[in-house]
Motif scaffolding. Structure first.
Motif, PDB file in Angstrom:
ATOM      1  N   CYS A  40       0.851  -1.197   0.000  1.00 53.36           N
ATOM      2  CA  CYS A  40       0.000   0.000   0.000  1.00 53.36           C
ATOM      3  C   CYS A  40       0.889   1.250   0.000  1.00 53.36           C
ATOM      4  CB  CYS A  40      -0.913   0.000   1.231  1.00 53.36           C
ATOM      5  SG  CYS A  40      -1.952   1.472   1.320  1.00 53.36           S
ATOM      6  N   PRO A  41       0.637   2.192  -0.902  1.00 51.08           N
ATOM      7  CA  PRO A  41       1.470   3.401  -0.969  1.00 51.08           C
ATOM      8  C   PRO A  41       1.379   4.262   0.292  1.00 51.08           C
ATOM      9  CG  PRO A  41       0.060   3.207  -2.906  1.00 51.08           C
ATOM     10  CD  PRO A  41      -0.424   2.197  -1.914  1.00 51.08           C
ATOM     11  N   HIS A  42       0.366   4.020   1.111  1.00 51.80           N
ATOM     12  CA  HIS A  42       0.210   4.822   2.317  1.00 51.80           C
ATOM     13  C   HIS A  42       1.191   4.388   3.402  1.00 51.80           C
ATOM     14  CE1 HIS A  42      -2.379   5.990   6.005  1.00 51.80           C
ATOM     15  NE2 HIS A  42      -1.646   7.028   5.661  1.00 51.80           N
ATOM     16  N   SER A  46      -0.742  10.093   0.827  1.00 51.16           N
ATOM     17  CA  SER A  46      -0.341   8.833   0.188  1.00 51.16           C
ATOM     18  C   SER A  46      -0.087   9.065  -1.295  1.00 51.16           C
ATOM     19  CB  SER A  46      -1.452   7.792   0.348  1.00 51.16           C
ATOM     20  OG  SER A  46      -1.245   6.697  -0.521  1.00 51.16           O
ATOM     21  N   GLY A  47       0.832   8.300  -1.852  1.00 55.91           N
ATOM     22  CA  GLY A  47       1.014   8.310  -3.296  1.00 55.91           C
ATOM     23  C   GLY A  47      -0.028   7.425  -3.959  1.00 55.91           C
ATOM     24  N   ASP A  89     -14.158  -0.530  -8.575  1.00 64.90           N
ATOM     25  CA  ASP A  89     -12.864  -0.798  -9.212  1.00 64.90           C
ATOM     26  C   ASP A  89     -11.707  -0.498  -8.264  1.00 64.90           C
ATOM     27  OD1 ASP A  89     -13.961  -1.673 -11.541  1.00 64.90           O
ATOM     28  OD2 ASP A  89     -13.749   0.227 -12.618  1.00 64.90           O
ATOM     29  N   ARG A  90     -12.012  -0.315  -7.000  1.00 68.21           N
ATOM     30  CA  ARG A  90     -10.969   0.055  -6.030  1.00 68.21           C
ATOM     31  C   ARG A  90     -10.606  -1.129  -5.130  1.00 68.21           C
ATOM     32  NH1 ARG A  90     -14.590   4.501  -5.954  1.00 68.21           N
ATOM     33  NH2 ARG A  90     -15.558   3.739  -4.051  1.00 68.21           N
ATOM     34  N   GLY A 143      -4.600   3.343 -10.772  1.00 72.81           N
ATOM     35  CA  GLY A 143      -3.637   3.460  -9.684  1.00 72.81           C
ATOM     36  C   GLY A 143      -3.921   4.614  -8.728  1.00 72.81           C
ATOM     37  N   LYS A 144      -4.887   5.436  -9.073  1.00 71.05           N
ATOM     38  CA  LYS A 144      -5.133   6.660  -8.290  1.00 71.05           C
ATOM     39  C   LYS A 144      -5.773   6.382  -6.922  1.00 71.05           C
ATOM     40  CE  LYS A 144      -3.685   9.551 -11.411  1.00 71.05           C
ATOM     41  NZ  LYS A 144      -2.413  10.264 -11.204  1.00 71.05           N
ATOM     42  N   LEU A 145      -5.323   7.148  -5.930  1.00 71.45           N
ATOM     43  CA  LEU A 145      -5.978   7.134  -4.615  1.00 71.45           C
ATOM     44  C   LEU A 145      -7.329   7.826  -4.779  1.00 71.45           C
ATOM     45  CD1 LEU A 145      -6.035   6.907  -1.464  1.00 71.45           C
ATOM     46  CD2 LEU A 145      -4.847   9.111  -1.419  1.00 71.45           C
ATOM     47  N   GLU A 146      -8.415   7.115  -4.487  1.00 74.43           N
ATOM     48  CA  GLU A 146      -9.748   7.696  -4.705  1.00 74.43           C
ATOM     49  C   GLU A 146     -10.528   7.896  -3.416  1.00 74.43           C
ATOM     50  OE1 GLU A 146     -11.742   5.361  -7.706  1.00 74.43           O
ATOM     51  OE2 GLU A 146     -10.523   6.247  -9.303  1.00 74.43           O
TER      52      GLU A 146
END
Lengths: 194, 123
Positions: free
Chosen positions: B48-50, B103-104, B63-64, B79-82
């Motif tokens: 996880c980017p976070h 987060s990225g 879709d997440r 790939g976007k954080l939503e």
């Protein structure tokens, strides 16, 4: 060998041969010890606000969790350096990268249940955090796994304490022999509150 | 075996990746989340980017992929954080500092399917 040059570290070599992503492991450990250290700080504030008839009743159990979380920091940080990692030089960065949220004092702290819910949330995050380290190291990095699973055991006990206090479910827990005993991680030599 | 970032590598059989499932696979010590959502394949870094938790322990929401650690939601195709979930479980809780919350996005990998095998490239 010149000053600062590190010889071949067999303790790292075997991890890589076992398929451990050491860089990722150091990252997870740094986040984990960051969470332990910040939790120790915020638990100090939470404990100070455990007042009144109900608050005084849970103050000692909060103190056990507070000191044991600090012991977790003490137990794992030496391993981070053995792996070639280090703590961030700036404590602000250290806190921002921590794997768990800051256990802030809630606005309605006079309601002791509100403090217990924050404590429970913090312990549950710590269980997930050390679970990641255990999963990554099980059967591959025996030393890190040994420390992480001991921390996990105490975090799971802390979770049980706070769940029992909130829900009043039956409890197998009585009390520590002394404040912050750390029955599992104590053998790591990190006990500084005797 | 040394892996090249330009090469693609077989990671599982197509039959192992039925619709609305995801699994962790590894290439050269890189853990990858590969899955199929609404019939479409995706592959991304499993971390996880976070805060680095394993996304394979999460679940889908549309879709997440929802991280089990702090509930952040990332679109597995872009790939976007939503959804940056709040820590606050009650109104009286104080929100976390933005530096801790930020987060990225997900690191996405190229994924393909051929002759009953799913392939991933680390590029």
């Amino acid at each position: 060998m010149t000053k600062g040059e590190v010889p071949n570290v067999v303790g790292l070599e075997v991890l890589k041969k076992n398929g451990v992503n050491v860089e990722k492991l150091k990252e997870l450990i740094t986040k984990g010890v960051g969470a332990e250290f910040t939790t120790y700080y915020y638990y100090t504030i939470l404990r100070m606000h455990c007042t009144g008839l109900e608050g005084e009743g849970i103050k000692e159990i909060v103190e056990d969790a507070r000191i044991e979380d600090r012991n977790h920091f003490e137990a794992m940080v030496p391993r981070l350096y053995e792996l070639g990692g280090n703590l961030p030089k700036d404590i602000r960065k250290f806190a921002d990268q921590a794997g768990c949220p800051d256990a802030y004092l809630p606005d309605n702290w006079e309601d002791i249940n509100s403090i217990l819910k924050v404590l429970l949330e913090a312990e549950q995050c710590a269980i997930r955090s050390w679970g990641e380290v255990c999963d990554m190291t099980a059967g591959k990095d025996h030393r890190t796994y040994d420390i992480a699973q001991k921390i996990m055991q105490e975090e799971i006990e802390h979770e049980a304490w706070f769940i029992e206090l909130i829900s009043k479910r039956p409890s197998g827990h009585f009390r520590r022999k002394f404040v912050g005993q750390s029955p599992h991680t104590g053998s790591q030599g990190g006990l500084i509150h005797l | 075996m040394k892996y090249s970032k330009t090469d693609r590598y077989p990671v599982c059989k197509s039959s192992e990746l039925v619709d609305d499932t995801m699994m962790k696979v590894s290439i050269d010590m890189v853990d990858i989340l590969v899955g199929r959502r609404n019939g479409k394949l995706f592959a991304c870094d499993n971390s996880c980017p976070h805060k680095g938790a394993s996304l394979s322990k999460g679940c889908f929401n549309g879709d997440r992929v929802v991280c089990y650690m702090h509930g952040y939601e990332y679109n597995v195709f872009t790939g976007k954080l939503e959804n940056m979930k709040s820590w606050k479980k009650e109104d009286t809780w104080v929100e976390q500092d933005m530096e801790w919350r930020k987060s990225g996005d997900l690191i996405l990998y190229s994924v393909s399917e051929e002759d009953g095998t799913v392939y991933v490239a680390l590029k």
